[in-house]
Design a protein around this motif. Structure first.
Motif, PDB file in Angstrom:
ATOM      1  N   LYS A   1      -6.243   4.647 -21.063  1.00 53.54           N
ATOM      2  CA  LYS A   1      -4.856   4.420 -21.521  1.00 53.54           C
ATOM      3  C   LYS A   1      -3.885   4.431 -20.348  1.00 53.54           C
ATOM      4  CE  LYS A   1      -4.744   5.868 -26.329  1.00 53.54           C
ATOM      5  NZ  LYS A   1      -5.074   7.068 -27.079  1.00 53.54           N
ATOM      6  N   GLU A   2      -4.077   5.398 -19.474  1.00 59.02           N
ATOM      7  CA  GLU A   2      -3.138   5.502 -18.364  1.00 59.02           C
ATOM      8  C   GLU A   2      -3.220   4.286 -17.456  1.00 59.02           C
ATOM      9  OE1 GLU A   2      -2.859   9.262 -16.060  1.00 59.02           O
ATOM     10  OE2 GLU A   2      -2.640   7.891 -14.351  1.00 59.02           O
ATOM     11  N   SER A   3      -4.441   3.830 -17.185  1.00 63.04           N
ATOM     12  CA  SER A   3      -4.584   2.676 -16.290  1.00 63.04           C
ATOM     13  C   SER A   3      -3.943   1.443 -16.910  1.00 63.04           C
ATOM     14  CB  SER A   3      -6.056   2.411 -15.971  1.00 63.04           C
ATOM     15  OG  SER A   3      -6.760   2.068 -17.131  1.00 63.04           O
ATOM     16  N   ALA A   4      -4.040   1.311 -18.241  1.00 64.04           N
ATOM     17  CA  ALA A   4      -3.393   0.174 -18.910  1.00 64.04           C
ATOM     18  C   ALA A   4      -1.882   0.300 -18.784  1.00 64.04           C
ATOM     19  CB  ALA A   4      -3.812   0.126 -20.375  1.00 64.04           C
ATOM     20  N   ALA A   5      -1.397   1.530 -18.939  1.00 63.39           N
ATOM     21  CA  ALA A   5       0.050   1.746 -18.899  1.00 63.39           C
ATOM     22  C   ALA A   5       0.619   1.482 -17.508  1.00 63.39           C
ATOM     23  CB  ALA A   5       0.376   3.177 -19.338  1.00 63.39           C
TER      24      ALA A   5
ATOM     25  N   GLN B   1      -1.766   9.549  -8.155  1.00 64.53           N
ATOM     26  CA  GLN B   1      -2.975  10.030  -8.833  1.00 64.53           C
ATOM     27  C   GLN B   1      -4.194   9.159  -8.504  1.00 64.53           C
ATOM     28  OE1 GLN B   1      -0.441   8.310 -10.135  1.00 64.53           O
ATOM     29  NE2 GLN B   1      -0.719   7.859 -12.322  1.00 64.53           N
ATOM     30  N   LEU B   2      -3.939   8.059  -7.770  1.00 62.71           N
ATOM     31  CA  LEU B   2      -5.053   7.200  -7.382  1.00 62.71           C
ATOM     32  C   LEU B   2      -5.151   7.115  -5.867  1.00 62.71           C
ATOM     33  CD1 LEU B   2      -3.565   5.295 -10.013  1.00 62.71           C
ATOM     34  CD2 LEU B   2      -5.878   4.475  -9.798  1.00 62.71           C
ATOM     35  N   ASN B   3      -6.380   6.900  -5.403  1.00 60.89           N
ATOM     36  CA  ASN B   3      -6.588   6.537  -4.003  1.00 60.89           C
ATOM     37  C   ASN B   3      -6.626   5.021  -3.937  1.00 60.89           C
ATOM     38  OD1 ASN B   3      -6.848   9.103  -2.786  1.00 60.89           O
ATOM     39  ND2 ASN B   3      -8.936   9.272  -3.562  1.00 60.89           N
TER      40      ASN B   3
ATOM     41  N   TYR C   1      -9.076   6.556  -9.378  1.00 56.41           N
ATOM     42  CA  TYR C   1      -8.517   7.859  -9.724  1.00 56.41           C
ATOM     43  C   TYR C   1      -9.149   8.947  -8.874  1.00 56.41           C
ATOM     44  CZ  TYR C   1      -5.765   6.319 -13.683  1.00 56.41           C
ATOM     45  OH  TYR C   1      -4.814   5.730 -14.466  1.00 56.41           O
ATOM     46  N   LYS C   2      -8.319   9.872  -8.454  1.00 54.85           N
ATOM     47  CA  LYS C   2      -8.778  10.946  -7.567  1.00 54.85           C
ATOM     48  C   LYS C   2      -9.801  11.841  -8.257  1.00 54.85           C
ATOM     49  CE  LYS C   2      -4.952  10.977  -4.375  1.00 54.85           C
ATOM     50  NZ  LYS C   2      -3.653  11.433  -3.969  1.00 54.85           N
TER      51      LYS C   2
ATOM     52  N   LEU D   1       0.827  -1.203   0.000  1.00 58.19           N
ATOM     53  CA  LEU D   1       0.000   0.000   0.000  1.00 58.19           C
ATOM     54  C   LEU D   1       0.868   1.263   0.000  1.00 58.19           C
ATOM     55  CD1 LEU D   1      -3.074   0.376   0.060  1.00 58.19           C
ATOM     56  CD2 LEU D   1      -2.910   0.749   2.514  1.00 58.19           C
ATOM     57  N   SER D   2       1.950   1.243   0.806  1.00 59.74           N
ATOM     58  CA  SER D   2       2.864   2.406   0.828  1.00 59.74           C
ATOM     59  C   SER D   2       3.465   2.628  -0.546  1.00 59.74           C
ATOM     60  CB  SER D   2       4.009   2.203   1.803  1.00 59.74           C
ATOM     61  OG  SER D   2       3.525   1.907   3.048  1.00 59.74           O
ATOM     62  N   LYS D   3       3.876   1.531  -1.159  1.00 63.61           N
ATOM     63  CA  LYS D   3       4.501   1.658  -2.485  1.00 63.61           C
ATOM     64  C   LYS D   3       3.510   2.255  -3.475  1.00 63.61           C
ATOM     65  CE  LYS D   3       7.738  -2.189  -2.202  1.00 63.61           C
ATOM     66  NZ  LYS D   3       7.857  -3.640  -2.366  1.00 63.61           N
ATOM     67  N   LEU D   4       2.303   1.776  -3.419  1.00 61.18           N
ATOM     68  CA  LEU D   4       1.291   2.255  -4.371  1.00 61.18           C
ATOM     69  C   LEU D   4       0.997   3.734  -4.157  1.00 61.18           C
ATOM     70  CD1 LEU D   4      -1.124  -0.802  -4.256  1.00 61.18           C
ATOM     71  CD2 LEU D   4       0.186  -0.074  -6.240  1.00 61.18           C
TER      72      LEU D   4
END
Lengths: 245, 392, 423
Positions: C239-243, C92-94, C231-232, C83-86
């Protein structure tokens, strides 16, 4: 010549008369496995996907129908108790301080993620009570001469309709067992090894269970640490009150 | 005479008239086409539910709850003897475990009479053959399990006494249906086979009937089609509300054109109006002429829409609207490969009536000021202004 | 010149007010419809993301293979570290930890004997008072009775389960399940509340508990079934989520370790990809159709407005104004009117869209079958395109229509134009 022939025939006939019948074999098997009472300390080694786990238990059994089991380790399981009286099973969970009767769907659950279900546990009655035996043949298995016995359930309600046993002749103990449904499908395999003499009986100190249908599973091993046959067990052990003690 | 006048005027409008008519016809055809899709979806889902599963209704054993697997064992009873065999299809339900590719997966087993004629469920594939283990799957379940017809699937079950058994079943058929409740998470077996497997006699958990046969005692509870389709209808209603929003906005757009045309029409023909009034035509008659012109553009739109819209809608009805491959597991009945619209006379008539009613209002509103128009002002090419309160 | 035109527009209502109103109506309809249909798409994605898939999901490889089953025994360990790493690498995400499992709810009497049992799905999330999950899952809105769990060993039940078990608020129940290692697990909980999400599959038989209680029950110390990323800005960035999913999986996943983590974007979970693609295409077609209709209508409007001015054109020609000059001035007027109308229409459409976005309209109250409720179905999603989807075509169509009508200064004689004045 005539005398030799007659002698031979008498010997064969006598041999035939003296040979064990299937019923006699399973009586002797039951004699080996079940005594009036037993206290067994054992460990169940469960091969899971995250590695193996070991659960230590101590069991008090009365005949083949009643038993009381207490989990000794690991710390999370320690204190959990199971009471089986005839066809009823209760579990005491120390974390929740609740006694749950295992019935219906709960019985289908596996015991601690092993290849045994609670139903298998319930089915630990002696063979004579539940099955009609017949000798299918003979075979050498793991260096031992064995009878192959086919046991067919006497009544409906027995968990496994048929069992095939490889019974080591010299010790009247199955060293391999296959459990079948009525359709003839192999459901489970049990391998008994590390056979030791306990007083006048022979007992397997290692039992391996494998759910055949679950091809991804690796099986469960039960290892006996100690066994005390015909032990003196107070009656109070086999009561619901003892679950909370 | 009024009709003739209105007709002459509308035809005399030329390009402007036909542009409005064209726009109105597009809106009409679009609404009919789109709503036809919804009707088609609803009809498909409900009709198929009825044809494949629920017939005219079902009797459920008192304790049976299709969403509670623990109720299955305790909710079985023999089919009432008074029932007509040909008009009844019993279902036996139980839990099982399958082992696709060595993995363990819980499943619902359903046994159904194989020689039944009441439902479209292709039960004939499950005809009983001693010693043979057959099962049938729905398309979605087969796809999830990654199996095909002819494959084998290990199925384990417990009979009524609790004895375990398992067998290697042949998948004899995979059916495609838009009805989710007979597909997802279910394996189908012949009823006789399942009775044999489970050591049951004549027991079922529920049965579908060709017609309601009255009260069958406390053991059985009748569920009407409305009861059984309630959940789908609720989903349908909420989806439909979104479509109605679109229709309203489309109508808004179309009526702008008509409104403005009416305004222009009145503007350009003030002198003509004055002339008519001077010749004895009443104000209300004049208003009627203009309003009728608006309505006639609607009528022309209906005719034009019928000409180009009918073949298009028929073609749409044949080809349907293709759905993405996985749409069928979106959780709604009535969706498989495509949605097929259904146009009813009622839909067409209702749409036309609603459009014409709105058109009536929109045509009338701009011209109602004629009611205060003085003929002299009109002849001069002016509109009579409203008198302020207290002025002469 | 512009001043003159503007004065003319503002003073002569018949030339300006009505066309502006009508243009505004057309643009309003189109802008609002676009926002509405985007809202519909957003609700679908939103619903899936909040309750199931997240915009991205971090799970073990083994869990991913059996995603439909939600096999919590194949959970991710060292969850806190992950979780810390994420949070650090993808700010940009919760990120939300979830554990989903099934169990048997057992209702005991005073002596501890079972009265009734029922199957239940269990969703374990962070229910602490400042947790974002409360808002994400609309838990406060979904609460029908009682309160959310505040301390350990408290649970809320879905309305279907609550009725089926016949319990009351404050009653004690037990949950029987298996630990992640397969051992039997029994937990005692107090029922503190009843929820109704309006999603039948959730409302039928679900229990919600705090994730710490679930970890304790399932012997899942520092383990988690799934980590959901949302995403916040609440928008799904395909595209971003795939990347980032690909990047994460490449960095942290080991094909030889079935318990190493992988990240899956929403559209790669279940059947979402094709459904979203199809929805996108359907939206494109619907909006295209709408814009086409609006374009036709506003072009027609421009035409009509131009025709209305024929008399004036004739007069101006007659007094010597150059035809080209008249044409340009008419176009300039059309530009202004089109601009004003489109501006007002866009403001209205976007404004109403924002209002609808923040006040979704729940149709379920109006359904005849009140026993089945659905999630709110009329909402909107305003984005940058809402501002232009109506404005640009509306603006251009008006000018084109006026332009066509104004060609009459070149095509028709001064006399015939002048004659229009008399009409």
């Amino acid at each position: 010549m005539k005398i030799a022939l007659v002698t031979l025939m008498v010997l064969i006939f006598a041999g035939y008369l003296l040979a064990d019948t299937a019923e006699e074999i399973i009586i002797k098997i039951d004699d080996n496995l079940y005594s009036d009472s037993q206290i067994i300390e054992s460990r169940m080694v469960i091969e899971g996907r995250r590695g193996s786990r070991e659960i230590a238990t101590k069991s008090w059994t009365r005949g083949s129908n009643d038993s009381f089991t207490e989990y000794l380790s690991p710390p999370r399981e320690a204190g959990t108790k199971m009471l089986k009286l005839d066809d009823k099973l209760w579990i005491y969970d120390k974390n929740s301080d609740r006694i749950i009767q295992m019935s219906g769907h709960l019985l289908r659950q596996s015991v601690n993620g092993s290849d045994l279900s609670y139903e298998d546990f319930m089915d630990e009655n002696n063979y004579q009570e539940s099955y009609i035996p017949s000798i299918e043949g003979e075979e050498q298995y793991l260096g031992r001469d064995c009878w192959i016995l086919l046991l067919t359930a006497k009544d409906a309600g027995v968990t496994y309709f048929q069992r095939r046993l490889w019974v080591a002749k010299e010790i009247y103990l199955p060293i391999k067992e296959e459990l079948y449904g009525e359709s003839g499908t192999l459901l489970k395999r049990i391998e008994l090894s590390d056979i030791r003499q306990v007083k006048t009986r022979w007992y397997p100190y290692k039992i391996f269970y494998k759910d055949i249908l679950n091809t991804k599973g690796k099986g469960t091993t039960l290892e006996i640490d100690s066994i005390d046959m015909d032990a003196d067990i107070p009656e109070s052990v086999f009561s619901k009150a003892s679950l909370r003690k | 005479m009024i009709l003739k006048l209105a007709w002459r005027n509308i035809i005399g409008g030329g390009f402007r008239t036909w542009l409005n008519v064209f726009i109105l016809s597009i809106v009409l055809v679009a609404i009919i086409g789109f709503h036809g899709l919804y009707i088609g979806w609803q009809r498909d889902a409900e009709d198929n539910n009825i044809k494949w599963h629920i017939a005219e209704g079902q009797y459920w054993q008192q304790k049976y709850d299709p969403y509670d697997v623990f109720s299955f064992e305790d909710s079985r009873a023999p089919l009432p003897e008074t029932l007509n065999d040909a008009e009844t299809v019993g279902f036996l339900v139980s839990q099982g475990v399958i082992y696709p590719n060595g993995r363990m997966k819980n499943i619902i087993m359903k046994g159904v009479k194989t020689d039944q004629q009441l439902l479209d469920l292709p039960t004939e594939y499950l005809s009983y053959e001693s010693g043979k283990f057959k099962l049938m799957l729905g398309y979605r379940t087969a796809r999830q399990l990654k199996v095909n017809t002819g494959d084998r699937l290990m199925l384990r079950w417990r009979d009524k006494n609790g004895s375990f058994d398992a067998a290697d079943f042949e998948i004899v058929h995979i059916f495609k249906s838009t009805v989710l409740s007979i597909d997802q998470g279910i394996v189908w077996l012949g009823l006789q086979q399942m009775h044999e497997m489970m050591k049951l006699n004549d027991e079922v958990n529920y049965f579908s009937v060709k017609k309601h046969v009255g009260d069958l005692g406390k053991d059985w509870q009748f569920k009407t089609q409305d009861d059984l389709l309630a959940e789908f209808r609720a989903i349908y209603a909420t989806e439909l509300s979104g479509a109605v929003f679109m229709y309203i906005l489309l109508m808004f757009l179309a009526m702008i054109a008509v409104f403005d045309t009416q305004v222009l029409s009145l503007f350009k023909r003030r002198k003509e109006v004055g002339m008519m009034m001077a010749l004895g035509v009443t104000r209300s008659q004049v208003i009627r002429i203009f309003t009728l012109e608006g309505l006639m553009s609607g009528l022309l739109a209906v005719i034009l829409g019928a000409i180009w819209g009918t073949p298009l809608l028929i073609k749409f009805q044949e080809t349907g609207m293709k759905l993405p491959e996985m749409m069928d597991s979106y959780g709604m009945d009535g969706m498989l490969d495509a949605m097929y619209p259904k146009y009813t006379l009622g839909l067409v008539i209702l749409t036309v009536i609603i459009v014409m009613l709105i058109l009536l209002i929109v045509s009338y509103l701009p011209v109602k000021k004629i009611s205060r128009l003085m003929p002299v002002d009109a002849l001069k090419g002016k509109m009579t202004k409203r008198k302020k309160a207290g002025s002469n | 010149m512009l001043n003159f035109i503007l004065k003319g527009i503002l003073r002569d209502r018949s030339r300006s007010l009505l066309p502006i109103i009508l243009i505004a109506t057309g643009v309003f309809s189109t802008s609002l419809y676009y926002s509405f249909i985007r809202g519909y798409e957003r609700i679908s994605i939103d619903s899936s993301a909040r309750y199931d898939t997240g915009h991205v999901k971090v799970i073990t490889r083994a869990y991913a293979d059996e995603l439909d089953e939600k096999p919590y025994d194949l959970c991710l360990m060292e969850a806190d570290e992950m979780l810390s790493k994420l949070n650090k690498e993808y700010p940009q995400l919760n990120w939300y930890e979830r554990i989903q499992f099934g169990g048997l709810v057992d209702v005991p009497d005073a002596q501890g004997e079972t009265i009734v049992q029922g199957e239940s799905a269990v969703m374990a999330v962070d229910l602490s008072v400042d947790s974002d999950e409360l808002k994400l899952l609309n838990l406060r809105d979904a609460l029908r009775k009682g309160k959310l769990p505040a301390v350990s060993n408290e649970v809320v039940l879905s309305i279907g389960l609550f009725k089926k078990l016949g319990v009351d608020l404050g009653d004690d129940i037990s949950l029987i399940t298996a630990t992640m290692y397969g051992g039997m697990a029994v937990g005692n909980y107090q029922v503190t509340g009843v929820m109704e999400f309006g999603i039948p599959v959730l409302d039928r038989g679900m229990m919600m508990m705090d994730i710490s209680d679930a970890r304790q029950l399932l012997d899942m110390n520092d383990g988690v079934g799934e980590i959901l990323g949302i995403y916040k800005d609440d928008q799904y960035h395909w595209k971003e989520s795939a990347a980032i999913s690909e990047q994460f999986t490449k960095k942290y996943s080991d094909p030889n370790d079935e318990f190493s983590p992988v990240m899956l974007p929403l559209h790669k979970q279940g059947d979402m990809e094709s459904m979203l693609s199809w929805m996108g295409s359907a939206i494109f077609i619907l909006i295209g159709f709408f814009v086409f209709i609006m374009g036709l209508v506003l072009w027609n409007l421009g035409l009509i407005n131009g025709i209305r001015r024929y008399g004036e054109m004739g007069l101006r020609l007659a007094i010597g104004e150059h035809a080209g000059h008249i044409y340009i001035s008419l176009i300039k007027e059309a530009v202004l009117i089109g601009f004003l109308g489109s501006l007002i229409g866009t403001a209205g459409g976007v404004g109403f869209g924002y209002w609808l976005q923040n006040h979704p309209f729940d149709m379920s109250h109006y359904l005849s079958n009140a026993t089945v409720m659905m999630t709110p179905d009329i909402s909107a999603d305003v984005n940058w395109f809402s501002y232009v989807v109506g404005f640009i075509p509306g603006f251009l169509a008006t000018i084109v229509g006026a332009g066509f009508a104004a060609l009459a200064v070149f095509r028709r004689s001064t006399a015939s134009l002048f004659k229009e004045l008399e009409n």
